[in-house]
Scaffold this motif. Structure first.
Motif: not given
Length: 399
Positions: A45, A278-279, A48-49, A271, A52-53, A274-275
């Motif tokens: 994750e 959170q995960n 991926q984050a 980013t 994505k950013r 946070e990822a």
């Protein structure tokens, strides 16, 4: 669920652990077990984050900490550590050493005395001296096979005018998780002598069964607590750390220095943090379980094949502090054998304080098969007289 047995191919990526071997050890054909980052794939994750950013088609302009960042820090500390972090107590900084430096700049003055406990993380020495503070040392002591703090000596030094104390919690390199009673003694001494307590808790997520990490802010609101997702999730290159300060005067002083020096996180650090928070629960649980078995594997290996090496089962961190003094070599000879004969890179003990030149720090955050190969190489140059005596079988199942 997650793969910790596949060795990452990190060469030729300007990776310090793999590509700075020639610079720091004089040889590039070494197995690296030094710099404290892990040779495991990161939490998916996080990748991926960040991807994505990066692929959103926007510019990478100035940024700041959004609500998702604060929420992730608050939630992680409550879920994992029972620490109720207030939003206003959170300051972001690009790295724990930077956070430590700016905290000392804000809360101490030039020539103030700052105490540390060697053997300890080398930047503690550099930061204190580098910003013009006076370094005071109270070495750890070993009692009943376990490292501990020398409270009597610390009190003697505090009484002489120490202004700040940097606690390494959990401790790098000896791997201690300080028990609540130990921390309460530290807090009592700091209050008695009005010593500013700064606790580096970067390894606080990597704690093995049977031990519980107690955040310093769960004991006193006057301390400064510094931590980060970097060791936990192997994202040190993104430079993300967190300074937690409940004392408003201290927080304001530190924040002024952060603003003055423009010590802000980059957008990918926000980013990734946070990822991760959170995960990352399951990933961390599995990583810690894998690392615990690596530590036990290493200890079994040393006990069986290198009886002259003295090591303790770490209570935290993916680092092992190994005493090689029984082999009758000085630090220079130990280093020569490791690099030129075994072709492995370990941190020399002398980096962690005077008197530890015959120790080494071994980073066990690698796939077990790779770790085993490194241990075999070390054994072969320190226990040559045992070759052939027990055969070459050192597979995990035999240990």
């Amino acid at each position: 669920m997650y793969d910790f047995d596949t060795l990452l191919q990190r060469k030729h990526t300007d990776c310090t652990k793999w590509d700075a071997l020639k610079r720091d050890f004089g040889h590039e054909d070494l197995m690296p077990f030094w710099v404290a980052d892990a040779d495991f794939p990161i939490l998916p994750e996080i990748a991926q984050a960040v991807q994505k950013r990066a692929g959103e088609g926007m510019t990478f302009g100035y940024t700041f900490a959004g609500e998702a960042y604060f929420d992730s820090v608050i939630s992680w500390n409550m879920r994992r550590h029972g620490l109720n972090v207030k939003r206003e107590s959170i300051l972001a900084a690009p790295g724990v050493v930077t956070a430590l430096s700016v905290t000392l700049l804000a809360l101490t003055k030039e020539n103030d005395a700052v105490l540390i406990n060697p053997p300890v993380y080398p930047p503690f020495f550099d930061v204190v001296k580098g910003i013009g503070r006076r370094l005071v040392q109270s070495p750890l002591i070993v009692q009943n096979g376990r490292y501990g703090l020398n409270y009597e000596e610390m009190e003697q030094e505090f009484s002489k005018g120490v202004q700040a104390y940097i606690l390494c919690s959990p401790h790098n390199p000896v791997g201690r998780v300080w028990e609540r009673e130990e921390l309460e003694k530290v807090v009592a001494l700091c209050k008695k002598y009005r010593v500013t307590l700064i606790s580096d808790e970067i390894h606080y997520d990597i704690v093995y069964p049977g031990h519980v990490h107690t955040p310093i802010l769960n004991i006193t609101t006057d301390a400064v607590m510094i931590t980060a997702p970097s060791k936990t999730f192997n994202i040190a290159g993104l430079k993300s750390s967190v300074i937690l300060i409940e004392n408003p005067e201290h927080r304001e002083a530190v924040e002024k220095w952060i603003d003055c020096l423009h010590l802000y996180l980059n957008l990918f650090a926000y980013t990734a943090t946070e990822a991760a928070y959170q995960n990352g629960d399951l990933w961390v649980d599995e990583m810690v379980a894998y690392m615990e078995e690596n530590a036990r594997f290493t200890l079994r290996f040393l006990e069986k094949y290198m009886p002259g090496a003295r090591a303790y089962m770490p209570e935290s961190t993916y680092l092992m502090w190994i005493d090689l003094s029984a082999y009758g070599m000085n630090g220079e000879e130990i280093h020569r054998r490791l690099t030129k004969q075994a072709h492995v890179a370990l941190n020399p003990g002398a980096e962690y304080g005077a008197g530890y030149d015959r120790f080494v720090r071994l980073n066990i955050a690698a796939p077990r098969a790779y770790l085993e190969e490194g241990l075999k190489r070390i054994k072969d140059v320190f226990e040559t007289e045992h070759e052939g005596g027990e055969g070459n079988g050192t597979e995990e199942g035999q240990l």
